[in-house]
Scaffold this active site. Structure first.
Site, short mmCIF file in Angstrom:
data_model
loop_
_atom_site.label_atom_id
_atom_site.label_comp_id
_atom_site.label_asym_id
_atom_site.label_seq_id
_atom_site.Cartn_x
_atom_site.Cartn_y
_atom_site.Cartn_z
N HIS A 20 0.72 -1.05 -0.04
CA HIS A 20 0.26 0.18 -0.37
C HIS A 20 0.72 1.02 -0.23
CE1 HIS A 20 -2.71 2.62 1.91
NE2 HIS A 20 -3.89 2.37 0.47
N HIS A 99 6.69 19.31 -14.08
CA HIS A 99 7.66 18.17 -14.22
C HIS A 99 8.82 18.36 -13.96
CE1 HIS A 99 8.68 14.56 -17.54
NE2 HIS A 99 10.16 15.67 -18.15
N ALA A 122 4.53 11.78 -21.29
CA ALA A 122 4.31 10.80 -21.40
C ALA A 122 4.92 9.69 -20.13
CB ALA A 122 3.77 9.44 -22.42
N ASN A 123 4.58 10.26 -19.04
CA ASN A 123 4.97 9.54 -17.83
C ASN A 123 3.66 9.37 -17.01
OD1 ASN A 123 7.54 8.90 -18.60
ND2 ASN A 123 7.25 11.51 -18.74
#
Length: 132
Positions: A20, A99, A122-123
């Site tokens: 978790h 970013h 694209a992460n």
């Protein structure tokens, strides 16, 4: 031979070991991988496998409680922004950070799965939920 789920032994091992709030990064081919963070490099060539394809595969076998994206994707990558919105509709909490902050947060990840994706921002950092 394994019949279901991920055939990649490293991905299967990492997903099975997640607890978790542990985090897992799905990255494009340009994201720097922090020293000491395990990297599963799936990239074959530019664009393959893609970010969305890889993320969808992971999400089919991973309980995502929260997802963190670079805020720049809102302006520079509509496909990633759309995927983030669909994840929120499915119940994942979303965070958007710069970013630079995103790259800092990657240092705490259990692993990075590097794709061949070659579109900007694209992460995602996926935080593990619980299944009970």
């Amino acid at each position: 031979m394994k019949k279901h789920g991920h055939l990649n032994r490293d991905i299967a091992r990492i997903l099975a070991s997640m607890g978790h709030t542990d985090s897992l990064v799905i990255a494009d081919c340009g994201l720097p991988i922090p020293p000491g963070v395990e990297c599963v490099d799936l990239s074959l060539k530019l664009g393959q496998p893609g970010f969305i394809e890889t993320l969808d595969s992971i999400l089919a076998d991973f309980q995502c409680e929260r997802a963190v994206f670079a805020i720049e994707c809102r302006q520079h990558n509509p496909a990633v922004q759309d995927k983030a919105e669909r994840m929120a509709q499915a119940g994942a909490a979303l965070d958007f950070v710069s970013h630079e902050e995103f790259k800092q947060r990657c240092q705490a990840a259990r692993a990075v799965i590097r794709t061949g994706e070659c579109t900007p921002y694209a992460n995602v950092i996926l935080h593990s939920g619980v299944i009970f």
